[in-house]
Every structure is written in structure tokens, then in C-alpha cells.
Write an enzyme that holds these catalytic residues in place. Sequence first.
Site, PDB file in Angstrom:
ATOM      1  N   TRP A 125      -5.122  -7.134  -3.311  1.00 52.93           N
ATOM      2  CA  TRP A 125      -4.058  -6.647  -2.418  1.00 52.93           C
ATOM      3  C   TRP A 125      -4.458  -5.327  -1.761  1.00 52.93           C
ATOM      4  O   TRP A 125      -5.109  -4.482  -2.394  1.00 52.93           O
ATOM      5  CB  TRP A 125      -2.800  -6.390  -3.251  1.00 52.93           C
ATOM      6  N   TRP A 174       1.470  -6.097  -4.577  1.00 53.91           N
ATOM      7  CA  TRP A 174       1.528  -4.646  -4.752  1.00 53.91           C
ATOM      8  C   TRP A 174       1.639  -4.271  -6.232  1.00 53.91           C
ATOM      9  O   TRP A 174       2.379  -4.893  -6.992  1.00 53.91           O
ATOM     10  CB  TRP A 174       2.740  -4.099  -3.980  1.00 53.91           C
ATOM     11  N   PHE A 188      -0.850   7.096  -4.697  1.00 55.97           N
ATOM     12  CA  PHE A 188      -0.233   6.683  -3.443  1.00 55.97           C
ATOM     13  C   PHE A 188      -1.023   7.256  -2.261  1.00 55.97           C
ATOM     14  O   PHE A 188      -2.064   7.878  -2.423  1.00 55.97           O
ATOM     15  CB  PHE A 188       1.239   7.124  -3.409  1.00 55.97           C
ATOM     16  N   ASN A 226      -2.453  -2.243   0.987  1.00 63.02           N
ATOM     17  CA  ASN A 226      -1.507  -1.818   2.012  1.00 63.02           C
ATOM     18  C   ASN A 226      -2.085  -0.610   2.734  1.00 63.02           C
ATOM     19  O   ASN A 226      -3.231  -0.680   3.206  1.00 63.02           O
ATOM     20  CB  ASN A 226      -0.060  -1.698   1.524  1.00 63.02           C
ATOM     21  N   ASP A 227      -1.364   0.481   2.895  1.00 62.81           N
ATOM     22  CA  ASP A 227      -1.723   1.549   3.838  1.00 62.81           C
ATOM     23  C   ASP A 227      -3.216   1.930   3.873  1.00 62.81           C
ATOM     24  O   ASP A 227      -3.830   2.117   2.821  1.00 62.81           O
ATOM     25  CB  ASP A 227      -1.009   2.859   3.482  1.00 62.81           C
ATOM     26  N   ASP A 237       2.614  11.017   0.924  1.00 68.32           N
ATOM     27  CA  ASP A 237       1.753  10.645   2.054  1.00 68.32           C
ATOM     28  C   ASP A 237       1.208  11.847   2.817  1.00 68.32           C
ATOM     29  O   ASP A 237       1.325  11.931   4.051  1.00 68.32           O
ATOM     30  CB  ASP A 237       2.510   9.692   3.001  1.00 68.32           C
ATOM     31  N   GLU A 280       7.616   7.492   6.326  1.00 66.41           N
ATOM     32  CA  GLU A 280       6.418   7.477   5.499  1.00 66.41           C
ATOM     33  C   GLU A 280       5.190   7.755   6.379  1.00 66.41           C
ATOM     34  O   GLU A 280       5.234   7.597   7.597  1.00 66.41           O
ATOM     35  CB  GLU A 280       6.261   6.104   4.818  1.00 66.41           C
TER      36      GLU A 280
HETATM   37  C1  FRU Z   1       3.936   2.987   2.735  1.00 64.69           C
HETATM   38  C2  FRU Z   1       4.039   3.415   1.275  1.00 64.69           C
HETATM   39  C3  FRU Z   1       3.761   4.898   1.144  1.00 64.69           C
HETATM   40  C4  FRU Z   1       3.268   5.013  -0.270  1.00 64.69           C
HETATM   41  C5  FRU Z   1       2.504   3.737  -0.443  1.00 64.69           C
HETATM   42  C6  FRU Z   1       2.560   3.158  -1.819  1.00 64.69           C
HETATM   43  O1  FRU Z   1       3.659   1.634   2.903  1.00 64.69           O
HETATM   44  O2  FRU Z   1       5.291   3.074   0.752  1.00 64.69           O
HETATM   45  O3  FRU Z   1       4.865   5.725   1.436  1.00 64.69           O
HETATM   46  O4  FRU Z   1       2.472   6.149  -0.461  1.00 64.69           O
HETATM   47  O5  FRU Z   1       3.046   2.806   0.468  1.00 64.69           O
HETATM   48  O6  FRU Z   1       1.718   2.048  -1.927  1.00 64.69           O
END
Ligand code: FRU
Length: 502
Positions: free
Chosen positions: A24, A51, A83, A26-27, A155, A209
Site C-alpha cells: 500500500w 492503510w 506520518f 498514500n501521500d 504533515d 492536510e
Molecule cells: C493524508 C494523511 C496525512 C497523514 C497521512 C497518514 O492523506 O491523512 O494527513 O500524515 O495521510 O497516512
Amino acid sequence: MTAATATTADTFRPALHYAARNTWLNDPNGLIFHDGVYHLYYQNNPLDNVWGNMSWGHATSPDLLTWTEHPVAIACDDDEDIFSGSIVFDRDNTSGFGTDSAPPLVAVYTSAFKPGSGHQGIQAQSLAYSLDGGYTWTKHTANPVLNRGSAEFRDPKVISYDGDAGSYWVMVAVEATDFQVVLYKSYDLKNWEPLSTFGPANATGGVWECPDLFSLPVDGDPNNLQWVLTVNLNPGGPNNGSAGQYFVGDFDGTTFTSATTVTEGPQDPERLGEYQWLDWGRDYYAAVSFSDVPDNRRLMIAWMNNWEYANHIPTSPWRSPMTLAREISLHTIGGKPRLTQKAAGNFRSLSAPAGTFSLEDSEISDGIHILEGAAGRVQRIDIALTTGSAREFGLIVRGDGDHGTRIGIRPAEGALIVDRRDSGQTGFHEAFASVDTAPIRTADGSYELTIYVDHCSVEVFAQDGLVTMTELIFPAPGNTDLAVYASGGTATVNSLRVTQYA
Ligand code: FRU
């Protein structure tokens, strides 16, 4: 699942976009150009394709199109999830983590503290450093370095500020549920003092975010710089769910002052269309920019997914791609400062295109017309179209004559649309099948679009990149037809060029 079955079933793995091998993501995190290489770190679950276990994965690229995955860079542990955050090259060794002759890379990330950690429920900012150019990382022993006692403080994007107010590090981070960007200052990355806050403003339909702050020349004039503050929010985007907005204004070393704020305080849903969006599609989130790109180019990458259905998209063994890297510029359009975007990767570095197709000055009659010789799975499409009597017209990509993803214009509504109701697999989540719209203007009835199609996505750049729409699609592998269509009348294709990449 054996590796062999995983490969056979992996029909959605992108050709032009990054996705992790079998986990997986994400950001995007810690984007930096360093020692001739683009580094992409990212929110990663090293153990699964949903996640969880948040750590920083790592990939590198010479051209922003072909990526090499590396071992996990910063791993979660019993105390903290890692994060989102950023990386700076601390060339003067202000942090002392390196030496003057071998300065460090420093990662500034959010510690999401776990039960039993001593900071349970807190989100605070922490440091890690690398002395080998970003491949291995050591956590700072005195973490966290910035703790507000908040559960929603995350973040951090750190930039090197050098202006009238002095030279120091500036951090932008969020108090997510207050819809606020918080700014801090430091000389050594370890001690931080508050500067100011920004927000709530414009879109506040979801938590704020992943902010970013950078300056850009207006209309290419290096003597006329303006500052851009980007903020992602979830949900509350223009077509629902996750999205990114931006503000243009001034930063004096302490305070960001927006010249493009439409509404302050709680969001007015009626005015969503007046705010400035980094992208109008459903799958462009957590966008942040690279540090230290040569020639002052500002390049951004976003996560190509939407928290509404992110954990359910039908890819395997991995889940979630990144968007293409995009070069961002600032232009005066209609008297207002606006961002425009174009794909930034070095497409010339790819092996020769598998083919091209072109067409000129051709009327589209009412209906769907498959373009013989233009079929493909991975393509760049450049098209110029002119309105006729049709109420909607455009292209159907990754189709089979009846089905496909429509990318079209509705001239009476002044709308660019991406209709993915019949794009392929859509039933994995009720929010996925959608017709999404973005405002598009024309002075003379003609429209120009550049579209990148990949195995599971479309990215549309309209009006010289002023309006972009990014969407995931999950077509059957056999659906490769490209068609033009007109509904309720006619339209004209002035020119069409298709470049096949796979
Ligand atoms: C955005 C978020 C951030 C956080 C991260 C956690 O998608 O929610 O705010 O740091 O993903 O995975």
C-alpha cells in the site's frame, strides 16, 4: 498468492506512474532532487496493501517516469507511526547531524504516537537524518522536536527561506481539524518558534492536510515573484472526497497573506467552484512539491486516489499509484494569478513510442466512432476540438465501442467532464462510478486537451494546463479502443495526435 499469479493478474500496474511492488501507499513524502536523482518517499504499509503500519517507503528515478523501489526508509515502531513530512538538504549542516564536508539530508515527519508511547494520542514533529544520500535513515534521539500537545498537528513541509527577513528554515504544517496552516521558524531544524497561522479560508469541507509553500515567477518574470500556499483537504473537494486547493499571495518571512481568498471561515458549498483547485478530478490528493530541483522548476506529485474508496480499489498485489510529476507555473489569467500544470517527466528517455496516430479537420457526426489504428493502453493524446451542434462531445478512451471512459465537453454548461460510470470495474465502492465536471472556458468554441492514459488512470490537462482532471479507471485489459463521440449533434476534430507508449 504466488508471484506468478500476482503478475498475471496485475493488469492495472501503471507504465508511466509509480506504484509500490506489492504494498500500500498514500501521500508522497520527502520529495527531493539530490545527487542527480529524484527521490520519492511515501506513506507505505510495508506489510499489506491497505492503510496501516505507516512508514516511509522509498523510490528513485532519473526521469520521473521510471522508478526503482528501495527498502523502507523510515519504519514505524512500537511508539510511533511515521506520518507525512518532507526532506531538506541541510547543506550548511545547521542541524549538526552531519559534518561541514558531508552535510546530511534531514527528514521532518509527523510522529503519530501510539498507546503506551508516553505521548499517546499526540501528533508532533520529529527528525531523522541520512548521511548516505537518502538510502538509510537514523531517527533523532531527542524526538519529537515540536510538540503542541495536539492530536491533529501534522504533515510538516520545511523550506529554506532566504529573504528580506533573513535566512532560516520555515515549516508549514496543519492543525487539521481547525482548517489551519501553522508556520514555524528554525535555524537548526531542532528548535522551532511560531511565526503565524493561515485559515480557515476557501474550502473547509474536510480536514486540512499536507500543506506546501513556495514562490514562483509570475508570467516567467524572475523579478516578480509571488508565493503559493497549497493545502489538501479531505473530504470537501469540488467533485467530492479528497482534493487540493491553493492560494496565491505574499510571504514576508512571517505571515502568508492571500490575494485569492474568496471566503473566510466555514465553507460555503455554493462557492466551491470559485476556489482554486490543483485538480478537479477525484484522484489527486496530498500533492506536494520537490525540493532542490535545478533551474528553479517547481515539480509536484500527488497520490492518485481518494480516501472515499482508497482501500477498495481492485488492484493487486499493490494498491494506489502516484500521479505523473507535474511542472507548476504561475500566470496572470483574466487578471488573476493562476497555476498551470504540465507533465514534467522526461518522456524522451522512454524507449521509442510504440506508434503514433493522427487526424485532422474531421467532423464527428452524432454517435461513437472508433478510430482504427489508434487503439492502445498507454497513450498521450493531444486533441483540438470545436463545438458544433452536439450537447456533448469528446473522446472515449480504453473502450470497446460500447463501453469506456468519456472525456468530453458540454459547451452549454462550460464544463469539461470525465464520465467513468462505464469505465470498467466500478462496483467495488458505491462512490466510484461518477460523472465529474470542471469549468472550462473558450473564446471561440474550440478546446485543446492533452490526456495521459495509463493502465488504471486518465490525467486531463485543459486550457494549457489551467484546468486538470485526474481519475482512476479500471478497464478490462482487452478494452483498448480510442473513439470520438458526439451526442445530440455534431462537433469537429481540428487535430488529434496519439502517441502510444505500450
Ligand atoms: C493524508 C494523511 C496525512 C497523514 C497521512 C497518514 O492523506 O491523512 O494527513 O500524515 O495521510 O497516512
